[in-house]
Every structure is written in C-alpha cells, then in structure tokens.
Scaffold this motif. Structure first.
Motif, PDB file in Angstrom:
ATOM      1  N   VAL A  13       0.577  -1.238   0.010  1.00 48.76           N
ATOM      2  CA  VAL A  13      -0.004  -0.385   0.298  1.00 48.76           C
ATOM      3  C   VAL A  13       1.144   1.370  -0.091  1.00 48.76           C
ATOM      4  N   ASN A  15       0.027   5.054   0.591  1.00 53.76           N
ATOM      5  CA  ASN A  15      -1.517   6.338   0.373  1.00 53.76           C
ATOM      6  C   ASN A  15      -0.885   7.331   0.387  1.00 53.76           C
ATOM      7  N   SER A  20      -4.078   9.881   6.002  1.00 50.47           N
ATOM      8  CA  SER A  20      -4.696   8.397   6.175  1.00 50.47           C
ATOM      9  C   SER A  20      -4.637   7.724   7.347  1.00 50.47           C
ATOM     10  N   THR A  55      -9.905   7.377   2.917  1.00 47.65           N
ATOM     11  CA  THR A  55     -11.475   7.287   3.075  1.00 47.65           C
ATOM     12  C   THR A  55     -11.678   6.746   4.953  1.00 47.65           C
ATOM     13  N   ASP A  88      -6.075   2.796  -6.120  1.00 48.27           N
ATOM     14  CA  ASP A  88      -7.378   2.991  -4.771  1.00 48.27           C
ATOM     15  C   ASP A  88      -7.996   4.497  -5.391  1.00 48.27           C
ATOM     16  N   VAL A 109     -13.219   0.710  -3.654  1.00 41.30           N
ATOM     17  CA  VAL A 109     -13.731   0.635  -2.287  1.00 41.30           C
ATOM     18  C   VAL A 109     -15.216   0.776  -2.749  1.00 41.30           C
ATOM     19  N   ILE A 130     -11.636  -4.719  -8.517  1.00 38.96           N
ATOM     20  CA  ILE A 130     -11.709  -5.212  -7.199  1.00 38.96           C
ATOM     21  C   ILE A 130     -12.782  -4.343  -7.214  1.00 38.96           C
ATOM     22  N   MET A 132     -15.662  -4.076  -3.720  1.00 39.82           N
ATOM     23  CA  MET A 132     -15.345  -3.487  -1.834  1.00 39.82           C
ATOM     24  C   MET A 132     -17.005  -3.394  -1.581  1.00 39.82           C
ATOM     25  N   PHE A 194     -15.590  -0.818   6.698  1.00 38.54           N
ATOM     26  CA  PHE A 194     -15.793   0.467   6.255  1.00 38.54           C
ATOM     27  C   PHE A 194     -17.335  -0.100   7.001  1.00 38.54           C
ATOM     28  N   LEU A 219     -10.449 -10.174  -2.162  1.00 38.70           N
ATOM     29  CA  LEU A 219      -8.854  -9.511  -1.393  1.00 38.70           C
ATOM     30  C   LEU A 219      -9.358  -9.258   0.162  1.00 38.70           C
ATOM     31  N   LYS A 225      -5.641  -2.423  11.237  1.00 37.98           N
ATOM     32  CA  LYS A 225      -7.332  -1.547  11.323  1.00 37.98           C
ATOM     33  C   LYS A 225      -7.965  -1.609  12.714  1.00 37.98           C
ATOM     34  N   ARG A 264      -3.936  -7.336   1.511  1.00 40.07           N
ATOM     35  CA  ARG A 264      -3.394  -5.406   1.810  1.00 40.07           C
ATOM     36  C   ARG A 264      -2.783  -5.497   2.786  1.00 40.07           C
ATOM     37  N   HIS A 266       0.809  -2.484   4.650  1.00 36.42           N
ATOM     38  CA  HIS A 266       1.697  -1.517   4.652  1.00 36.42           C
ATOM     39  C   HIS A 266       3.076  -2.135   5.065  1.00 36.42           C
TER      40      HIS A 266
HETATM   41  N1  LIG Z   1      -9.794  -3.239  -1.598  1.00 34.97           N
HETATM   42  C1  LIG Z   1      -9.481  -2.324   0.057  1.00 34.97           C
HETATM   43  N2  LIG Z   1      -9.379  -1.393  -0.291  1.00 34.97           N
HETATM   44  C2  LIG Z   1      -8.865  -0.472   0.647  1.00 34.97           C
HETATM   45  N3  LIG Z   1      -8.044   0.616   0.694  1.00 34.97           N
HETATM   46  C3  LIG Z   1      -8.032   1.682   1.696  1.00 34.97           C
HETATM   47  C4  LIG Z   1      -8.589   0.722   2.980  1.00 34.97           C
HETATM   48  C5  LIG Z   1      -8.088   1.785   3.697  1.00 34.97           C
HETATM   49  O1  LIG Z   1      -7.225   1.252   4.742  1.00 34.97           O
HETATM   50  P1  LIG Z   1      -5.915   2.303   4.535  1.00 34.97           P
HETATM   51  O2  LIG Z   1      -6.179   3.677   4.825  1.00 34.97           O
HETATM   52  O3  LIG Z   1      -4.720   1.870   5.193  1.00 34.97           O
HETATM   53  O4  LIG Z   1      -5.768   2.344   3.083  1.00 34.97           O
HETATM   54  N4  LIG Z   1      -8.575  -0.949   3.122  1.00 34.97           N
HETATM   55  C6  LIG Z   1      -9.218  -0.966   1.834  1.00 34.97           C
HETATM   56  C7  LIG Z   1      -9.802  -2.332   1.791  1.00 34.97           C
HETATM   57  O5  LIG Z   1      -9.945  -3.085   3.272  1.00 34.97           O
HETATM   58  N5  LIG Z   1      -9.771  -2.490   0.268  1.00 34.97           N
END
Ligand SMILES: Nc1nc2ncc(COP(=O)(O)O)nc2c(=O)[nH]1
Length: 288
Positions: A13, A15, A20, A55, A88, A109, A130, A132, A194, A219, A225, A264, A266
């Motif tokens: 990842v 960001n 984030s 997000t 993303d 997402v 993807i 979500m 989410f 995924l 989290k 997914r 870090h």
């Molecule tokens: N497909 C998918 N995308 C995502 N993007 C951001 C975050 C939030 O986490 P971050 O801020 O660590 O990126 N979680 C997801 C997830 O669970 N699935």
C-alpha cells in the motif's frame, strides 16, 4: 495481473494522502512515494495499491483533480519501472488517469457504486476490478470536503453480516457484468472496517471460505485496522497502528490458508513470510 495464482498474493500500500490513518502524509512527496514502492517490491510485494484519497473515519473527500494529481505521477514512475499496480479510487476520471499512467488493476472501495461511469471505464479497459463492500457508500457525497460515511448506524445494522455482505457483493457483480465487465476480471472484498463493527469484521474473516466459495478471487484488507487494536487492547487502551503488524501477519497467514486471492498490507515482508509459512504448512513442506 494473474487472478489464479497458486498462492495468496501480497498487495503493498502507498497512500499518497495527507491523512490516512496509519501512514498519512509520509508519501505525498513523489520521490518518497516511488522509493517506498520500490522498497515494497524489494520486500516481496506482488503488486502495489496506490491511493490518493483517505477513506478513514473522519476523512473528507478531496477534489478529483487533486486525487488524480497525487496518484498518476506515482503510478507512472513505478509502472515505467515495471511494477504491477492497482489504483485505489472510487472515481472514473481518476481510474482513467491511472490507466493512462500504467495501472493494471482498479481497486474501488465503493464497488462501482460511487461513480456511475466507473463500470464503463473498467469494461473498456479490460482490467481486473476489485469490488469492495461498503453499504452506505451511496451516501458519500461526490463534492470535496464532504465527510465519509463510516458510521455503523449508517449501514443500518446487519442481521446476518456474512449473508448480507455476500448478497450485496453479488449484486455489485451483477451490475458490473450488466455494464459489460468480464466476470472473470472481478475480485471481491468484504470491506473490513467500512461501516462495520469489530464483530462484523471477525464474522466475515471467520467466514472467508464462504466468501471464497462465491466463485471470485477475494482480497482481504485488515492491515493495521482499528479492530485489531481493539482486540489487542491493554488496560482499555487500544494497540496503536504501529503495533498491529504481528496481528496483520497472522491474518495474512489465515487468509492464505483459506484461499484468499491477496492480502492488502502496509508491511509486506511480515505478510510475505507469514504466507510462506502457511504454504509450507498446507503442502507439508513440499514447496520448501
Ligand atoms: N480493496 C480495499 N481497499 C482499501 N483501501 C483503503 C483501506 C483503508 O485502509 P488504509 O487507510 O490503510 O489504506 N482499506 C481497503 C480495503 O480493506 N480493501
């Protein structure tokens, strides 16, 4: 990007955001983001997810132009170096900019529900998508500055979170296929955290074989989290994000054992190691 790999892939990842929850602000600089991407590949990432709009709960939407300007240069710099990438984003325009820059997977997402144009862009590109799950995402305003809808109340609660998330994901698949997307290019994601409680997240992880049984690659995005921090809390204090890597690697191990397409994360190295252990365990060490 292979959707039928014989092992669970590791998605690193980046960001490119200011806020984030676990790494906000560290990769807003282009050189830092690209260097981080190469580091994640060196740690063993199979692909890297580049996002330009946080997000997390409490975040607000950024302008589409800002989001595209954040992700496109990072994607181009890494794609030119041969790095497999996903973007993303919930926005069709940002996805188009990312495709032009060389992205090979669209990570949405909103599962196609935030932007009516996204399905067409994805169908035209032929790239994997993807989808979500985020039930109240249709209430996420398109305008910059609007807050994200993470409240569990916004989701209206769940009677059977596994059955309901499964059904709603399949409905998102139907919409995508109706818009011309090849079902063989669709990946599902339960959307841990989410508008979901910790109990919802654990129920979905416990039922991962059921989700995999829906017939699409799955995924899993649990890295660092909040529900992990809650599980590991001491004296009422949740474990901070930096202290959730072992828990994240444990989830990667179990997700791999249950047949997840990818995790997914870090911190790539710890999950790569964990997935190697899961592979050796399941194969009796045949793959060494
Ligand atoms: N497909 C998918 N995308 C995502 N993007 C951001 C975050 C939030 O986490 P971050 O801020 O660590 O990126 N979680 C997801 C997830 O669970 N699935």
């Amino acid at each position: 990007m292979r959707l039928d790999a014989d092992r669970t892939l590791v998605m690193g990842v980046i960001n490119v955001t200011a806020d984030s929850f676990s790494d906000g602000g560290r990769y807003l600089d282009l050189d830092a983001a690209i260097a981080h991407g190469h580091d994640l590949i060196a740690q063993g990432a199979d692909l890297i997810d580049v996002g330009g709009e946080s997000t997390r709960p409490g975040a607000t939407r950024v302008d589409p132009e800002v989001e595209a300007a954040r992700v496109a240069p990072v994607i181009k710099g890494l794609a030119d170096a041969g790095v497999p990438l996903s973007v993303d984003t919930m926005r069709a325009a940002v996805a188009e900019a990312a495709i032009d820059a060389g992205v090979t997977v669209i990570n949405d997402v909103s599962g196609g529900r935030a932007d009516a144009d996204m399905a067409r862009v994805v169908a035209d590109s032929g790239l994997p998508w993807i989808l979500m799950h985020w039930r109240p995402v249709d209430r996420v305003a398109a305008r910059a500055g609007a807050p994200f809808t993470h409240g569990v109340d916004d989701a209206g609660g769940y009677r059977d979170v596994v059955a309901e998330v499964s059904g709603e994901l399949l409905a998102q698949v139907d919409s995508a296929v109706d818009a011309g997307v090849d079902p063989d290019r669709i990946i599902l994601d339960p959307g841990l955290g989410f508008a979901k409680t910790a109990d919802h997240n654990w129920a979905l992880l416990h039922a991962l074989p059921t989700l995999v049984g829906l017939g699409f690659p799955v995924l899993v995005g649990a890295s660092r989290k909040r529900f992990l921090g809650t599980l590991l809390a001491r004296d009422g204090q949740p474990r901070p994000p930096a202290g959730r890597e072992v828990a994240t690697a444990a989830i990667s191990t179990l997700a791999a054992a249950d047949g997840a397409w990818a995790v997914r994360v870090h911190d790539v190295a710890s999950s790569r190691d964990a997935i190697a252990v899961a592979g050796a365990w399941r194969s009796g060490g045949r793959r060494g």
